[in-house]
Design a protein around this motif. Structure first.
Motif, PDB file in Angstrom:
ATOM      1  N   UNK B   1       2.366   7.698   0.480  1.00 56.74           N
ATOM      2  CA  UNK B   1       2.864   7.607  -0.892  1.00 56.74           C
ATOM      3  C   UNK B   1       3.144   6.140  -1.217  1.00 56.74           C
ATOM      4  N   UNK B   2       3.622   5.925  -2.390  1.00 54.72           N
ATOM      5  CA  UNK B   2       3.765   4.587  -2.942  1.00 54.72           C
ATOM      6  C   UNK B   2       4.796   4.664  -4.046  1.00 54.72           C
ATOM      7  N   UNK B   3       5.484   3.571  -4.296  1.00 55.00           N
ATOM      8  CA  UNK B   3       6.194   3.473  -5.567  1.00 55.00           C
ATOM      9  C   UNK B   3       5.990   2.082  -6.140  1.00 55.00           C
ATOM     10  N   UNK B   4       5.425   2.019  -7.331  1.00 51.28           N
ATOM     11  CA  UNK B   4       5.253   0.756  -8.043  1.00 51.28           C
ATOM     12  C   UNK B   4       5.800   0.928  -9.451  1.00 51.28           C
ATOM     13  N   UNK B   5       6.384  -0.132  -9.972  1.00 47.97           N
ATOM     14  CA  UNK B   5       6.927  -0.095 -11.333  1.00 47.97           C
ATOM     15  C   UNK B   5       6.695  -1.461 -11.977  1.00 47.97           C
ATOM     16  N   UNK B   6       6.406  -1.448 -13.264  1.00 51.93           N
ATOM     17  CA  UNK B   6       6.262  -2.697 -14.003  1.00 51.93           C
ATOM     18  C   UNK B   6       6.891  -2.526 -15.377  1.00 51.93           C
ATOM     19  N   UNK B  22       0.595   6.181   3.818  1.00 52.38           N
ATOM     20  CA  UNK B  22       0.537   7.187   4.871  1.00 52.38           C
ATOM     21  C   UNK B  22      -0.625   8.138   4.666  1.00 52.38           C
ATOM     22  N   UNK B  23      -1.221   8.511   5.801  1.00 55.06           N
ATOM     23  CA  UNK B  23      -2.236   9.565   5.795  1.00 55.06           C
ATOM     24  C   UNK B  23      -1.612  10.662   6.628  1.00 55.06           C
ATOM     25  N   UNK B  24      -0.994  11.614   5.992  1.00 58.33           N
ATOM     26  CA  UNK B  24      -0.167  12.562   6.726  1.00 58.33           C
ATOM     27  C   UNK B  24       1.132  11.878   7.108  1.00 58.33           C
ATOM     28  N   UNK B  25       2.013  12.646   7.724  1.00 60.69           N
ATOM     29  CA  UNK B  25       3.319  12.085   8.064  1.00 60.69           C
ATOM     30  C   UNK B  25       3.275  11.305   9.359  1.00 60.69           C
ATOM     31  N   UNK B  29       1.470   3.257   7.719  1.00 59.59           N
ATOM     32  CA  UNK B  29       1.155   1.846   7.893  1.00 59.59           C
ATOM     33  C   UNK B  29       1.709   1.050   6.726  1.00 59.59           C
ATOM     34  N   UNK B  30       1.580  -0.258   6.845  1.00 57.43           N
ATOM     35  CA  UNK B  30       2.057  -1.143   5.790  1.00 57.43           C
ATOM     36  C   UNK B  30       0.872  -1.829   5.122  1.00 57.43           C
ATOM     37  N   UNK B 193       8.044   6.001   1.086  1.00 57.69           N
ATOM     38  CA  UNK B 193       8.108   4.730   0.363  1.00 57.69           C
ATOM     39  C   UNK B 193       8.896   3.782   1.260  1.00 57.69           C
ATOM     40  N   UNK B 194       8.371   2.578   1.505  1.00 62.74           N
ATOM     41  CA  UNK B 194       9.055   1.738   2.483  1.00 62.74           C
ATOM     42  C   UNK B 194       8.949   0.251   2.243  1.00 62.74           C
ATOM     43  N   UNK B 195       9.841  -0.494   2.884  1.00 62.02           N
ATOM     44  CA  UNK B 195       9.852  -1.949   2.823  1.00 62.02           C
ATOM     45  C   UNK B 195       8.665  -2.502   3.633  1.00 62.02           C
ATOM     46  N   UNK B 196       8.250  -3.744   3.460  1.00 65.40           N
ATOM     47  CA  UNK B 196       8.761  -4.706   2.489  1.00 65.40           C
ATOM     48  C   UNK B 196       8.290  -4.425   1.067  1.00 65.40           C
TER      49      UNK B 196
END
Lengths: 275, 275
Positions: B1-6, B22-25, B29-30, B193-196
């Motif tokens: 998943x991903x989270x982007x906002x503008x 992620x491809x499955x749980x 990767x980053x 959803x993860x850092x950095x």
């Protein structure tokens, strides 16, 4: 859509549901999604439902007369004579499966998924409180101290505040306030969740509840929560200092217009400040 | 998943992306999801991407050399010579369609949806700032004063604070703080959803930006926001009075154990208090 949430605390149980049902965006109606089964002094049970309304209404109807076999060969088990909430949840699962047997094939032919999810919790004399989430297949899971709440329907907008507040030690009134804040966030961001709300609060070992209420637009407490939460959230937001930039960067792919396909990476550091 | 906002403000543009793919749980990767295209003094453009990583990476690769026909018969339009952000968004849409032509059929055969969504914004000399959301079909929509922000990926957890804070008049630093709070809520509730994080802040008419930074676990400002927001949210929550019950009810379907199938409706009123 729908938003329902239920919390299991040491002090009791809290249930909250909205009442908006929609078939597409142009067909919006109000259906209550909470139902309470009570035999004062003996059992208190509360059912919240989401998903296809024809399925959940059928399940509720059937649940009144549904029976499952007693493994010990005794009287068939119903929600009214079950000796444990686990058995009552089995009866509910069985009701879901009966509706599937009746409607599943036809729904499939019509391209409609057999989609229903329910939260079912309460207490039966001689046993502690229990809280279950029941799926379309009639299977279910139980809330634990690590995961003391369940949500069904449009659950995401209202989850952060639950994550931050709810633990098994949360007092009942605080949990009631928390689920209302959770609902308020959901109402704000999703049109398909709507008032009135049904709220039920059950105190441990009472085996009945008189704290069951319907909350509409005019409810002074909910209006207060709505206004105060929005305003104070804003104040908190304003009280956090803005980021400041000190010109330090870290690596980011920055493509300049020079030779194409060559990402230019600016490297810097961000020791002291974010930005 | 991903989270982007503008966010598009009168004062400029703010972009924020996470970096978890992620491809499955069990395969996490980053990958950075932000890329900046800049020709200082002439154009600044920022692209955020969500969806299937093979598609979004291909789009980014192709975008560097993608061309669309100029309707006036002039030189083919690229993101580097486009005279408007609208034309640059057309080039991006065209790149998405090229990847579809190349990979769409094969993905379909493998049962993989052609799923990509992007946010693309910036400013080209001679034109105001513009912000677009681009879909899998290469079509796009533009942000307006009424809807000044776009989100892609896991957007729900972080939407309430944007809804409450962002207007076109919001200052740049306040909007940067707001998207970081929005990301913080998302990180707290969704493991995928993860850092950095990558943050880019563009000030109107600068046609370049040096406020582009990567935020990791150790970033003092983001840690401060994370801690302060969580703690103050809790204080606000505590400061709202708990509900009190005065024994008044409104209608709720309450089934007692008497004759089955007869819902007993308790009627009451809730004039003064919620509950």
């Amino acid at each position: 859509m729908t938003y329902c949430v239920a919390v299991k605390l040491n002090a009791g149980l809290v249930f909250l549901s909205d009442s908006r049902t929609n078939a597409g965006l142009d067909q919006i109606s109000t259906f209550r999604k909470m139902i309470v089964y009570e035999k004062p002094g003996e059992r208190f049970m509360c059912l919240l439902s989401a998903g296809n309304l024809s399925i959940s209404q059928s399940v509720r109807e059937i649940l009144q007369v549904e029976q499952v076999k007693d493994v010990d060969g005794g009287e068939p088990i119903t929600i009214w004579n079950a000796k444990s909430m686990f058995d009552a949840a089995r009866v509910l699962g069985s009701a879901v499966r009966h509706v599937y047997e009746r409607d599943g094939e036809s729904l499939k032919r019509a391209g409609v998924e057999f989609n229903v999810s329910m939260i079912f919790g309460g207490q039966i004399q001689g046993e502690g409180m229990r809280l279950f989430q029941v799926y379309s297949a009639g299977n279910f899971i139980e809330a634990t101290a690590e995961t003391p709440f369940f949500q069904i329907g449009e659950s995401k907008y209202g989850k952060p505040v639950l994550d931050r507040v709810i633990t098994p030690d949360t007092p009942l009134n605080e949990a009631a306030k928390c689920v209302l804040v959770s609902m308020d966030s959901t109402l704000k961001s999703n049109l398909s969740v709507g008032l009135p709300l049904d709220l039920a609060v059950y105190e441990v070992d009472q085996l009945q509840s008189d704290k069951i209420t319907c909350i509409d637009d005019n409810n002074p407490y909910f209006r207060m929560v709505h206004n105060t939460w929005g305003q104070k959230l804003r104040e908190v937001f304003d009280s956090i200092e803005h980021p400041t930039w000190d010109g330090a960067h870290t690596e980011v792919p920055l493509l300049c217009s020079g030779p194409r396909n060559q990402p230019l990476k600016k490297i810097g550091n961000a020791k002291e400040k974010l930005i």
